[in-house]
Motif scaffolding. Structure first.
Motif, PDB file in Angstrom:
ATOM      1  N   LEU A 121      20.315  -7.544 -55.005  1.00  0.00           N
ATOM      2  CA  LEU A 121      19.104  -7.154 -54.273  1.00  0.00           C
ATOM      3  C   LEU A 121      19.353  -5.971 -53.342  1.00  0.00           C
ATOM      4  CD1 LEU A 121      17.248 -10.477 -53.458  1.00  0.00           C
ATOM      5  CD2 LEU A 121      16.425  -8.541 -54.776  1.00  0.00           C
ATOM      6  N   PHE A 155      17.402  -2.850 -54.410  1.00  0.00           N
ATOM      7  CA  PHE A 155      15.952  -2.911 -54.594  1.00  0.00           C
ATOM      8  C   PHE A 155      15.292  -1.786 -53.803  1.00  0.00           C
ATOM      9  CE2 PHE A 155      11.693  -4.378 -53.472  1.00  0.00           C
ATOM     10  CZ  PHE A 155      11.220  -4.674 -54.721  1.00  0.00           C
ATOM     11  N   TYR A 183      13.248  -0.944 -51.537  1.00  0.00           N
ATOM     12  CA  TYR A 183      12.392  -1.500 -50.491  1.00  0.00           C
ATOM     13  C   TYR A 183      11.382  -0.491 -49.960  1.00  0.00           C
ATOM     14  CZ  TYR A 183      15.688  -5.337 -50.471  1.00  0.00           C
ATOM     15  OH  TYR A 183      16.449  -6.379 -50.848  1.00  0.00           O
ATOM     16  N   TRP A 235       8.612   0.149 -52.427  1.00  0.00           N
ATOM     17  CA  TRP A 235       7.752  -1.037 -52.520  1.00  0.00           C
ATOM     18  C   TRP A 235       6.802  -1.107 -51.333  1.00  0.00           C
ATOM     19  CZ3 TRP A 235       7.680  -3.721 -56.958  1.00  0.00           C
ATOM     20  CH2 TRP A 235       6.918  -4.893 -56.994  1.00  0.00           C
ATOM     21  N   ALA A 263       2.245 -16.521 -62.501  1.00  0.00           N
ATOM     22  CA  ALA A 263       3.233 -16.619 -61.426  1.00  0.00           C
ATOM     23  C   ALA A 263       4.489 -17.340 -61.900  1.00  0.00           C
ATOM     24  CB  ALA A 263       2.622 -17.333 -60.228  1.00  0.00           C
ATOM     25  N   GLU A 275       7.601 -20.612 -65.609  1.00  0.00           N
ATOM     26  CA  GLU A 275       7.318 -22.047 -65.636  1.00  0.00           C
ATOM     27  C   GLU A 275       5.811 -22.276 -65.695  1.00  0.00           C
ATOM     28  OE1 GLU A 275       9.229 -23.040 -62.021  1.00  0.00           O
ATOM     29  OE2 GLU A 275      11.157 -22.324 -62.753  1.00  0.00           O
ATOM     30  N   TYR A 276       5.074 -21.505 -64.923  1.00  0.00           N
ATOM     31  CA  TYR A 276       3.621 -21.626 -64.961  1.00  0.00           C
ATOM     32  C   TYR A 276       3.087 -21.271 -66.342  1.00  0.00           C
ATOM     33  CZ  TYR A 276      -1.265 -20.561 -64.584  1.00  0.00           C
ATOM     34  OH  TYR A 276      -2.605 -20.512 -64.834  1.00  0.00           O
ATOM     35  N   GLN A 287      16.227 -24.628 -66.933  1.00  0.00           N
ATOM     36  CA  GLN A 287      14.936 -24.642 -66.246  1.00  0.00           C
ATOM     37  C   GLN A 287      13.797 -24.817 -67.268  1.00  0.00           C
ATOM     38  OE1 GLN A 287      15.043 -24.766 -63.034  1.00  0.00           O
ATOM     39  NE2 GLN A 287      13.079 -24.128 -62.207  1.00  0.00           N
ATOM     40  N   ALA A 321      12.851  -8.563 -58.642  1.00  0.00           N
ATOM     41  CA  ALA A 321      13.349  -9.426 -57.568  1.00  0.00           C
ATOM     42  C   ALA A 321      12.807 -10.835 -57.785  1.00  0.00           C
ATOM     43  CB  ALA A 321      12.912  -8.899 -56.204  1.00  0.00           C
ATOM     44  N   PRO A 322      13.602 -11.857 -57.453  1.00  0.00           N
ATOM     45  CA  PRO A 322      13.166 -13.238 -57.676  1.00  0.00           C
ATOM     46  C   PRO A 322      11.864 -13.562 -56.951  1.00  0.00           C
ATOM     47  CG  PRO A 322      15.488 -13.178 -57.090  1.00  0.00           C
ATOM     48  CD  PRO A 322      14.949 -11.790 -56.878  1.00  0.00           C
ATOM     49  N   ALA A 323      11.647 -12.923 -55.789  1.00  0.00           N
ATOM     50  CA  ALA A 323      10.457 -13.262 -55.022  1.00  0.00           C
ATOM     51  C   ALA A 323       9.188 -12.669 -55.641  1.00  0.00           C
ATOM     52  CB  ALA A 323      10.597 -12.794 -53.583  1.00  0.00           C
ATOM     53  N   ILE A 324       9.352 -11.684 -56.535  1.00  0.00           N
ATOM     54  CA  ILE A 324       8.191 -11.146 -57.244  1.00  0.00           C
ATOM     55  C   ILE A 324       7.870 -12.139 -58.347  1.00  0.00           C
ATOM     56  CG2 ILE A 324       7.254  -9.122 -58.459  1.00  0.00           C
ATOM     57  CD1 ILE A 324       8.400  -8.498 -55.660  1.00  0.00           C
ATOM     58  N   ARG A 325       6.976 -13.071 -58.041  1.00  0.00           N
ATOM     59  CA  ARG A 325       6.715 -14.150 -58.998  1.00  0.00           C
ATOM     60  C   ARG A 325       5.730 -13.668 -60.035  1.00  0.00           C
ATOM     61  NH1 ARG A 325       9.930 -17.872 -59.945  1.00  0.00           N
ATOM     62  NH2 ARG A 325       8.284 -19.313 -60.501  1.00  0.00           N
ATOM     63  N   ASP A 383      -0.375  -7.958 -55.335  1.00  0.00           N
ATOM     64  CA  ASP A 383       0.919  -7.876 -56.015  1.00  0.00           C
ATOM     65  C   ASP A 383       0.769  -7.249 -57.398  1.00  0.00           C
ATOM     66  OD1 ASP A 383       1.962  -9.074 -53.833  1.00  0.00           O
ATOM     67  OD2 ASP A 383       2.455 -10.976 -54.790  1.00  0.00           O
TER      68      ASP A 383
END
Lengths: 472, 472
Positions: free
Chosen positions: A115, A118, A120, A123, A175, A178-179, A202, A310-314, A343
């Motif tokens: 990360l 990234f 930043y 973004w 998102a 998994e979704y 997962q 990035a992991p937080a960008i779902r 987003d």
């Protein structure tokens, strides 16, 4: 009723002092579970403060689980076991956050990503632009499949980079994978799903949780075996042809054709292609997607920005073939998109401005340098170990040629402060027979610096070459 | 092979001109479905442009569905029916976007919300702060249940505003109610679910799509009837006690106690409380949540920010009672949160800074003024119509006392350019018997200005009072 006498100071708000005082009383068991506290009114009178002050303190204690508010009855000290259970968990979580980094000199986690690089600043700028006054419509509900411009950008990218043939209306933005698998579940119904083993746990958990019967199917050096798949009786097969996780196997074209033939052999069969880290390939030409060879519309293609951005960008996306698209339109298109439009807009601009490709190119260079540093530092082991899964992705596999078990390797690495991961951790469906022993460990390198990699691999090279011959 | 001769101009990029030219050829059927186009290399030579130019044009045409790229074979004009199907849809979507607003003078949609007063500036500022350099960890994966600080803020808010008793660890944050219901589905398994009728159709569709058997249960003036619920054989009941959608019924305490008694009458029974617009109440004290009266842990509480903040803020939360929380921890806690951490952080600051409560207070004032304006403008109808569902939420119901059908009312309103909505639109499970005729229409007012409301209601008052007596 318990008498509360609180020595007030002037340094903190009164409610904070009341809150802390009662909290300490509970934690030190001077106030026991089930004890009823004075009402907020009575306590306020008793302490000579306003009622809103005591209310605030109680609210906080309730919110943190120290007190229970029972309607029409008042406030009671919560049960201690619940409380300590809660605290233990919080402590464990804390430990997990701060502790693990310190316990290991070098942690070759296959889950990390880098990360540091990234963009930043970029973004932030895109985010600022997206939130400008002209974009107020971004706060109203958007298209259910995801914003058209983003789906268009994904289509264009997928065609260029992965050879995926699709129209924007076949793309669903959601998102996280998994979704999207939950959504897919509603299109497919309960099915027998074939998965490679070892695999991405997962996805396995999602299928299990949704009530599918998951059937582990044998792999050989080319990936999932087509004959074993046929024999499994599964309707759906979940595969990672570009770079199987965790084995790193790249499925050759012959096997791909066999799987596609299997899929078109019967109505209702589909292949789910999870192309999770196909962006990172360090040698030769990129391998096109399985979907690009699918002429019968049997491939469901899944991709994500969580690893490449990035992991937080779902944000993930799923490409549906025609038959499933029709089903989606008729039965599931009422679901609103799960990704905020802001987003989506930021990501669209990130892709359209060419930033995404530039970012991927940059990360490919960075990961390749880490990859090369790791292989070079492991070179002293090349007689006694074999490396596989290299030249792609963000981890490699190291297998002992001298009969060591996974556990022996993990232990030895641990003795010099280095963490490696057993391959069998990713096995599925073998709970009864126990894990298969392959003498293989995983080394992820994405989140480590070059020096950490060299240090960790150097320690491994020393300790592994000192190991007595294994028992196997 | 088709000969492409393109009259280039200097005003547009070359690839754009090629793309547009071919698109027109296809749309006007000068290029027919299945026709193979020259390769990008040949077309580039033919036109005297670079190959990347032709590639860009083809990519765009593929992405928009005009061309199909077949691996190893080249580019072909897509099938026309697919294409026209696609275009029709796009046109319909366009029409939906631009057309409807114009067709209606006033649209009393119950789905709108007022976005004019959204604190854009504040949101931008919070967003900028969240993205500051100190918050880089926001780009790494966060807690699966949602960030602790947000769950804490939600808990504190829920306790204060809705009397909900819970700890932060009972809260799950997710990208919308629909996602949270998908998650809940995995905890509950397939069940018989009781719903009020009419009801919130989106939740009904989710349950149906997930394979639950939905049983419509009769309502009376207090909401879902407890005896009918008992008789239904359902294990789960989905209710909106604070302000039922669409009837606006507020469930009195006696009925709440009956439902809670039903739920504790058998192991595994639960009430899902959807508290979707409880924030807006214009008369008397706020009605506390059903959950606040639940001493046995039988209520699953659902709330959302989509209505009170903005639809694009895809953040909802679900509070699980202990028994389901334990199940979640053991079977479903592996699911990563579906909301980006940046959005979670913004929302946390929005709540913690008191902005959320201030925003709710402001909106309550604004909606109340609209509500009052609507009731006042409908006053001339008070002899021939009854109003219900008023003093809360963002819509009211208007029922004819003179035997008019829904359809007659909708038609009459439409004849003066006003759109109202039939109550039976929200019926469930009566496909066989046909819709129940209640002679009632819904008027939503959230997204309309005060003048629009007065104009629309004025027109309704005139046309409805001119209606001949109904047939019923």
């Amino acid at each position: 009723m318990y008498e509360l006498t609180i020595p007030f100071s002037e340094k903190e708000p009164l409610y904070e002092q009341i809150y802390k005082y009662i909290k300490v009383q509970i934690r030190t068991k001077r106030l026991l579970a089930g004890t009823r506290l004075p009402s907020t009114r009575k306590l306020a009178e008793h302490l000579g403060v306003s009622r809103s002050t005591t209310q605030l303190a109680y609210d906080q204690l309730v919110a943190e689980g120290y007190l229970e508010a029972r309607p029409c009855r008042g406030y009671f000290v919560a049960k201690l076991d619940t409380l300590f259970h809660l605290e233990q968990k919080m402590e464990q979580a804390e430990e997990k956050k701060s502790g693990e980094k310190q316990r290991w000199l070098v942690d070759f986690s296959p889950r990390g990503i880098d990360l540091e690089r990234f963009p930043y600043g970029l973004w932030r700028r895109l985010s600022r632009n997206s939130l400008s006054d002209d974009n107020r419509e971004l706060f109203s509900a958007g298209e259910n499949k995801g914003d058209g411009a983003l789906r268009q950008a994904i289509c264009t990218y997928l065609y260029g980079a992965r050879g995926v043939n699709c129209r924007p209306d076949q793309i669903l933005v959601g998102a996280g994978n998994e979704y999207l698998l939950m959504l897919l579940h509603q299109l497919l119904g309960n099915q027998r799903i074939a998965m490679e083993t070892p695999t991405y746990r997962q996805a396995y958990r999602v299928f299990e949780c949704l009530g599918h019967q998951v059937i582990p199917v044998e792999m050989d050096g080319s990936g999932m075996r087509a004959d074993a798949l046929e024999a499994s009786g599964a309707k759906i097969a979940y595969v990672m042809p570009s770079h199987q996780f965790p084995t790193g196997i790249v499925m050759p074209i012959k096997r791909r054709m066999e799987l596609l033939a299997w899929a078109s052999g019967q109505e209702g069969r589909y292949l789910i292609e999870d192309d999770y880290d196909s962006e990172f390939r360090y040698k030769g030409k990129p391998v096109p997607s399985l979907q690009s060879a699918d002429t019968k519309g049997r491939v469901i293609y899944l991709g994500t920005f969580s690893r490449a951005v990035a992991p937080a960008i779902r944000v993930s996306y799923m490409m549906l073939p025609e038959s499933l698209l029709a089903l989606y339109e008729s039965s599931c298109s009422f679901y609103a998109s799960t990704v905020s439009r802001i987003d989506q807009r930021i990501l669209t601009e990130f892709m359209k401005g060419g930033h995404y490709e530039r970012h991927l190119n940059k990360m490919r260079g960075i990961y390749k340098a880490k990859h090369d540093a790791l292989l070079a530092a492991l070179f002293p082991l090349s007689e006694s170990f074999t490396v596989s899964g290299e030249y792609a992705g963000i981890h490699i596999l190291l297998k002992s040629r001298r009969g060591h078990t996974e556990e022996e390797l993990i232990q030895a690495a641990g003795s010099v402060g280095v963490r490696v991961y057993g391959l069998s951790e990713f096995d599925i469906g073998k709970q009864e027979q126990g894990k298969e022993e392959t003498g293989t460990v995983l080394l992820g390198y994405a989140s480590l610096g070059k020096e950490e990699i060299e240090r960790g691999a150097g320690l491994l090279a020393r300790i592994f070459s000192e190991l007595p011959k294994g028992k196997q």
